[in-house]
Write an enzyme that holds these catalytic residues in place. Structure first.
Site, PDB file in Angstrom:
ATOM      1  N   ASP A  39      66.702  58.402   2.296  1.00 28.60           N
ATOM      2  CA  ASP A  39      66.581  58.185   3.741  1.00 28.60           C
ATOM      3  C   ASP A  39      65.342  57.344   4.040  1.00 28.60           C
ATOM      4  O   ASP A  39      64.217  57.784   3.806  1.00 28.60           O
ATOM      5  CB  ASP A  39      66.486  59.546   4.446  1.00 28.60           C
ATOM      6  N   ASP A  40      65.553  56.138   4.528  1.00 25.22           N
ATOM      7  CA  ASP A  40      64.461  55.222   4.892  1.00 25.22           C
ATOM      8  C   ASP A  40      63.695  54.685   3.679  1.00 25.22           C
ATOM      9  O   ASP A  40      62.529  54.294   3.811  1.00 25.22           O
ATOM     10  CB  ASP A  40      63.443  55.874   5.861  1.00 25.22           C
ATOM     11  N   CYS A  79      69.807  55.958  10.796  1.00 20.75           N
ATOM     12  CA  CYS A  79      70.501  57.015  10.038  1.00 20.75           C
ATOM     13  C   CYS A  79      71.965  57.253  10.407  1.00 20.75           C
ATOM     14  O   CYS A  79      72.843  57.197   9.547  1.00 20.75           O
ATOM     15  CB  CYS A  79      69.757  58.336  10.207  1.00 20.75           C
ATOM     16  N   ARG A  83      75.322  56.479   7.982  1.00 22.98           N
ATOM     17  CA  ARG A  83      76.045  57.572   7.297  1.00 22.98           C
ATOM     18  C   ARG A  83      77.512  57.600   7.689  1.00 22.98           C
ATOM     19  O   ARG A  83      78.393  57.905   6.868  1.00 22.98           O
ATOM     20  CB  ARG A  83      75.373  58.912   7.628  1.00 22.98           C
ATOM     21  N   LYS A 136      70.686  65.920   4.045  1.00 23.25           N
ATOM     22  CA  LYS A 136      70.696  65.610   5.478  1.00 23.25           C
ATOM     23  C   LYS A 136      72.036  65.001   5.881  1.00 23.25           C
ATOM     24  O   LYS A 136      72.436  63.968   5.368  1.00 23.25           O
ATOM     25  CB  LYS A 136      69.559  64.637   5.793  1.00 23.25           C
ATOM     26  N   HIS A 138      73.495  64.509   9.528  1.00 22.54           N
ATOM     27  CA  HIS A 138      73.256  63.596  10.652  1.00 22.54           C
ATOM     28  C   HIS A 138      74.516  62.918  11.192  1.00 22.54           C
ATOM     29  O   HIS A 138      74.465  61.787  11.698  1.00 22.54           O
ATOM     30  CB  HIS A 138      72.192  62.534  10.305  1.00 22.54           C
ATOM     31  N   SER A 161      67.605  64.766  11.394  1.00 22.56           N
ATOM     32  CA  SER A 161      66.370  64.320  10.739  1.00 22.56           C
ATOM     33  C   SER A 161      65.291  65.390  10.744  1.00 22.56           C
ATOM     34  O   SER A 161      65.255  66.261  11.623  1.00 22.56           O
ATOM     35  CB  SER A 161      65.838  63.054  11.418  1.00 22.56           C
ATOM     36  N   HIS A 215      62.120  59.796   4.713  1.00 23.85           N
ATOM     37  CA  HIS A 215      61.991  59.845   6.176  1.00 23.85           C
ATOM     38  C   HIS A 215      60.752  60.672   6.500  1.00 23.85           C
ATOM     39  O   HIS A 215      60.462  61.648   5.803  1.00 23.85           O
ATOM     40  CB  HIS A 215      63.249  60.521   6.738  1.00 23.85           C
ATOM     41  N   ASP A 267      69.903  54.778   3.198  1.00 26.52           N
ATOM     42  CA  ASP A 267      70.665  54.616   4.452  1.00 26.52           C
ATOM     43  C   ASP A 267      70.213  53.435   5.297  1.00 26.52           C
ATOM     44  O   ASP A 267      70.993  52.871   6.059  1.00 26.52           O
ATOM     45  CB  ASP A 267      70.621  55.911   5.286  1.00 26.52           C
ATOM     46  N   ASN A 268      68.930  53.077   5.193  1.00 25.12           N
ATOM     47  CA  ASN A 268      68.400  51.942   5.961  1.00 25.12           C
ATOM     48  C   ASN A 268      67.030  51.606   5.392  1.00 25.12           C
ATOM     49  O   ASN A 268      66.524  52.313   4.516  1.00 25.12           O
ATOM     50  CB  ASN A 268      68.328  52.250   7.463  1.00 25.12           C
ATOM     51  N   LYS A 288      63.490  49.239   8.877  1.00 31.75           N
ATOM     52  CA  LYS A 288      64.390  50.146   9.605  1.00 31.75           C
ATOM     53  C   LYS A 288      64.523  49.749  11.064  1.00 31.75           C
ATOM     54  O   LYS A 288      63.527  49.428  11.724  1.00 31.75           O
ATOM     55  CB  LYS A 288      63.826  51.572   9.511  1.00 31.75           C
TER      56      LYS A 288
END
Ligand code: MG
Length: 449
Positions: A39-40, A79, A83, A136, A138, A161, A215, A267-268, A288
């Site tokens: 994540d991130d 996010c 996803r 996670k 989301h 998150s 994240h 994810d990003n 992001k």
């Protein structure tokens, strides 16, 4: 003579053909499928993607034993849309899982992934796979949106998150801890993931492992806190790397490595406004939240010993949505035929059997199409940095970058290539014609919230 020859062939068929089918089907237990989703995490945050001080020996080994992508894209800049695209093989604009404001789901949100969407887990479950989501989610925290209602046999993790307070930790549909003890999440997720693999060693399984980190707020366990030369961000990424190592080692120890495809990505891009607590996209622009390359181009590592040749680095285009049709095909299933699927089968790249089926990438920020890439060319209709710029800049004619020669998107060459600009604008029109209005899932709020 002729009769004898024919008899020979018939006898040979009777012996060889059944033997052939037995061999094929014995070897043909469909592969186990694993997605590990950071994540991130930025494009340049791993050792094998050039980070000078974050140590990621397990991901580096995964890449050395498998295939590393240098032009791999997530389908969302934040996010929730990212996803949704991963789980459905479709751009989030098609499922209503994106909006300009809010950009992701919050604890006060009333929406989530619609029932009408077909998730990767649902298709694989129908094929007889054991399915588990650890981490996670989301894609909606209300009961009807949880992983267990969208194809997963089990779930362990946080529903949104870790900066949305107080973050609950859930098992299936129950909250088991609130607030979740964040410094324990990576080791506990890992334990769950490894247990799921062990418990299902005798049948095909799909493990979706979307990590909570890096994240922010960042949390590492005692074992990792204060150990990385890169500081807390490094501690957190090095612990994720440990986790990846645990999963791969469990597969090796159980003799499953040769029948398991593992894909690692994020994810990003990195959350740059978090300063030293955010990651790095390296030479890619911004991070992001933006549709500059740093927002959506991600590390992408595929691992399947014996099937994916070791040590390959590919510049072929790929994207998270491609995992949907690729995994379904490997499982012997069929992608839904009653809807647009934006992902393409990436088997030719993974197994070295042909050129990439992906030629384009569409960059959405929320519900707005900002840019398109075709081959090495990328045209921006609008640009906006991820955070802190109120209005997007509109470009008419669009900005044009040759991103293989200019990965940092520094040199606008639109004037020199009007034919390329015209071609990309035509692609945008063709793409827009495939988009149908759907209910936005991110804007509705729970009563009184
Ligand atoms: Mg993210």
């Amino acid at each position: 003579m002729l009769v004898r020859g024919i008899l020979h062939v018939i006898v040979a068929c009777l012996v060889v053909v059944p033997a052939f089918f037995t061999t094929v089907f014995a070897a043909d237990r469909p592969p186990n499928l694993v997605i590990i989703f950071a994540d991130d995490l930025g494009y340049a945050d791993l050792g094998c993607y050039g980070h000078p001080t974050i140590r990621t020996p397990n991901l580096d080994r995964m890449a050395a034993e498998g295939m590393r992508f240098t032009q791999f894209y997530s389908a969302g800049e934040v996010c929730t849309p990212s996803r949704a695209a991963l789980m459905t093989g479709r751009l989030p604009i098609r499922s209503g899982m994106c909006s300009d404001n809010p950009r992701v789901l919050f604890p006060a949100s009333a929406g989530g992934i619609p029932d009408s969407e077909v998730t990767l887990a649902e298709v694989l479950k129908d094929r007889g796979y054991a399915t588990m989501c650890v981490g996670k989610w989301h894609l909606g925290h209300l009961p009807q949106y949880l992983p267990t209602k969208h194809g997963f046999d089990g779930y362990f993790g946080i529903p949104y998150s870790n900066d949305m307070k107080p973050t609950p930790l859930m098992r299936n549909e129950e909250t088991i801890e609130q607030p979740a003890v964040q410094e324990t999440l990576t080791p506990r997720y890992t334990e769950e993931a490894v247990r799921f693999i062990k418990d299902n060693r005798d049948k095909p399984f799909f493990l979706y492992f979307p990590h909570t980190y890096p994240h922010t707020p960042l949390h590492a366990s005692d074992r990792y806190r204060g150990t990385s030369p890169r500081g807390l961000y490094g501690d957190v990424v090095e612990e994720l790397d440990w986790s990846v190592g645990q999963v791969l080692q469990a597969l090796r120890d159980l003799g499953l490595a040769e029948n398991t495809l593992v894909f690692f990505t994020s994810d990003n891009g990195p959350w740059l406004i978090r300063g030293a607590d955010g990651g790095s996209a390296g030479l890619l622009r911004d991070g992001k939240g933006s549709t500059w390359e740093g927002g959506m181009r991600e590390p992408g590592i595929a691992w399947w010993p014996g099937r994916i040749k070791a040590g390959r680095v590919t510049t072929a285009l790929g994207g998270t949505m491609d995992l949907f049709p690729t995994f379904i095909k490997l499982a012997g299933g069929e992608v839904p035929k009653d809807r647009v699927i934006d992902g393409v089968d990436m088997s030719p790249i993974l197994f070295g059997t042909g050129p990439s089926n992906r030629h384009m990438h569409f960059y959405y920020r929320g519900a707005r199409l900002m840019a398109v890439r075709k081959g090495p060319w990328k045209a921006h209709l609008m640009t906006q940095i991820g955070y802190g710029q109120k209005e997007a800049d509109t470009h008419d004619p669009p900005l044009l970058f040759q991103v293989e020669q200019d990965p940092s998107e520094r040199f606008d060459v639109a004037k020199e290539h009007p034919d390329v600009v015209a071609d990309l604008l035509a692609e945008i029109e063709r793409h827009k014609a495939t988009i149908r209005p759907v209910k936005c899932q991110l804007t509705e709020r729970l009563p009184g919230k």
